[in-house]
Design an enzyme around this catalytic site. Structure first.
Site, PDB file in Angstrom:
ATOM      1  N   SER A 180      -6.177   8.560   3.049  1.00 35.58           N
ATOM      2  CA  SER A 180      -4.919   7.885   3.331  1.00 35.58           C
ATOM      3  C   SER A 180      -4.168   8.567   4.481  1.00 35.58           C
ATOM      4  CB  SER A 180      -4.074   7.838   2.052  1.00 35.58           C
ATOM      5  OG  SER A 180      -2.968   7.009   2.190  1.00 35.58           O
ATOM      6  N   ASP A 353      -7.294  -2.470  -2.680  1.00 29.40           N
ATOM      7  CA  ASP A 353      -6.361  -1.374  -2.451  1.00 29.40           C
ATOM      8  C   ASP A 353      -5.076  -1.991  -1.888  1.00 29.40           C
ATOM      9  OD1 ASP A 353      -4.883   0.761  -1.442  1.00 29.40           O
ATOM     10  OD2 ASP A 353      -6.616   1.808  -0.617  1.00 29.40           O
ATOM     11  N   HIS A 385      -6.156   2.589  -4.762  1.00 32.03           N
ATOM     12  CA  HIS A 385      -5.974   3.603  -3.716  1.00 32.03           C
ATOM     13  C   HIS A 385      -6.316   5.009  -4.211  1.00 32.03           C
ATOM     14  CE1 HIS A 385      -4.553   4.654   0.249  1.00 32.03           C
ATOM     15  NE2 HIS A 385      -3.720   5.555  -0.237  1.00 32.03           N
TER      16      HIS A 385
END
Length: 414
Positions: A180, A353, A385
């Site tokens: 991320s 996600d 996620h």
């Protein structure tokens, strides 16, 4: 009637998620002074399974002091200096910390799997979390301490961490795994730093937040509030810390969720903002997850991600036309050009996600990447996620392929 009840509960789920989230935000803010002892710290998790642990500190060019953790070798190996172990750096995502990569069992955690496969594993921490809350001149209760977003992490944290790992290991390059925000800050820096490019062997990006234009869920509703949050910062006197680790983490992780009756419910609630309900979380490890979830971020960082959503571009922080002109030489904050990233890239993402989905990657980001360096991009079905660093299917879908790639290169290059 039972079917109607289930349908009603499903429709009301976003409502009680929202209410619960705002209550959690309030409690986390009130309880911030009580930064309780963490029984599931990164060091504790590593030592528990018999792996060697080292802690190192690095000071960034703007004075932040970050802790890096190291697993020098596998738990069944000796520290033989004649054995070459290529360094691999793992970087966490937004409001998280290095424990993400060691929170599961040894055969389920990427850091442990890499160490057992013969690699020198380094765990990075970004400014603002429990391991990045020191500064040469500022205290973390000062507004000036929190005057940063992921832009500063890219500009200052990434090169400092990479250089420290290379300095200690004596290597000239390392492999980088980022989840991320952890991937975003590397890509942002690589897009404008040729010297750093020479120091990165491969990039493995797990749900990289390079674009969040199509963000969904509760977080999508928070993004439009970014301008309001900026006004609150001005009234308060500056940016401030949010979701800092406190006694609340310990209460939730060790008391409320640490039992067979509530662990699954805790997983459904706390990870709902990341996408569909995770079907691959090891619910017996909820106490380890919650001990550092969340673990601190700046309100300015929230504003920056909000700008990405509202402006539909990945750019430097937008201070307004006049200040942008003074800082950047242009009235519009400059966008990052990911075409400039010239390092072998391997990317995994998922359509389910809510924070980083396949539309953002396939339609916005991947077409801009240099095809000579984009080695792999994989869309994985049914991933939340958080599944990219805690999910059990990630072992076969992501971790083992990473190890295979690195092992094959290690055999070739020696």
């Amino acid at each position: 009637s039972l079917l109607l009840l289930r349908l009603t509960m499903k429709l009301l789920r976003p409502v009680y998620w929202s209410i619960g989230s705002y209550v959690a935000i309030f409690l986390s803010w009130i309880l911030q002074p009580l930064e309780w002892y963490n029984p599931r710290s990164t060091e504790t998790l590593i030592r528990h399974w018999g792996y060697p642990f080292e802690a190192h500190t690095v000071t960034t060019s703007d004075g932040y002091i970050l802790e890096l953790q190291r697993i020098r070798h596998g738990r069944h190996e000796n520290d033989d200096p004649t054995v070459h172990r290529p360094p691999v750096l793992l970087q966490h995502g937004l409001a998280l910390d290095s424990s993400n990569y060691v929170a599961n069992l040894p055969n389920q955690s990427l850091a442990f799997m890499l160490a057992d496969a013969g690699f020198d594993v380094w765990l990075g921490n970004s400014r603002g979390n429990s391991y990045g809350r020191k500064h040469e001149t500022l205290h973390h209760w000062e507004f000036k301490f929190w005057n940063f977003s992921w832009q500063e992490m890219a500009t200052h944290d990434v090169p400092a961490i990479v250089d420290k790992v290379l300095e200690i290991t004596g290597e000239t390059r390392l492999n980088y795994v980022g989840h991320s925000q952890g991937a975003l800050i590397l890509f942002a820096r690589l897009s404008e730093d040729e010297e750093l490019t020479k120091k990165i062997h491969n990039v493995f990006a797990l749900a990289p937040a390079l674009s969040v234009t199509n963000i969904r869920g509760l977080i999508a509703g928070i993004a439009p509030l970014a301008p309001i949050l900026q006004q609150i910062e001005r009234i308060a006197g500056g940016a401030f810390g949010l979701f800092r680790r406190s006694i609340l983490n310990t209460i939730i992780g060790q008391v409320i969720c640490n039992n067979a009756y509530l662990d699954a419910a805790c997983a459904r609630y706390f990870f709902a903002n990341g996408g569909i309900e995770s079907k691959q979380i090891n619910t017996s490890r909820i106490d380890a997850y919650m001990s550092s979830y969340p673990d601190g971020m700046s309100t300015k960082n929230v504003v920056h991600f909000g700008q990405m959503v509202l402006h539909k571009r990945t750019a430097r922080f937008d201070y307004g036309a006049d200040e942008n002109l003074a800082r950047y030489g242009t009235r519009i904050s400059p966008a990052y050009n990911f075409t400039n990233v010239k390092v072998p890239m391997y990317i995994w993402y998922s359509p389910t996600d809510y924070l980083v989905n396949d539309v953002d990657l396939q339609e916005i980001i991947i077409p801009t990447l240099d095809t000579d360096f984009l080695k792999l991009n994989v869309s994985l079905p049914s991933y939340n996620h958080v599944d990219f660093h805690w999910g059990l299917r990630a072992v076969a879908d992501i971790y083992e392929p990473i190890i295979e790639i690195l092992t094959s290169e290690m055999k070739i290059h020696g």
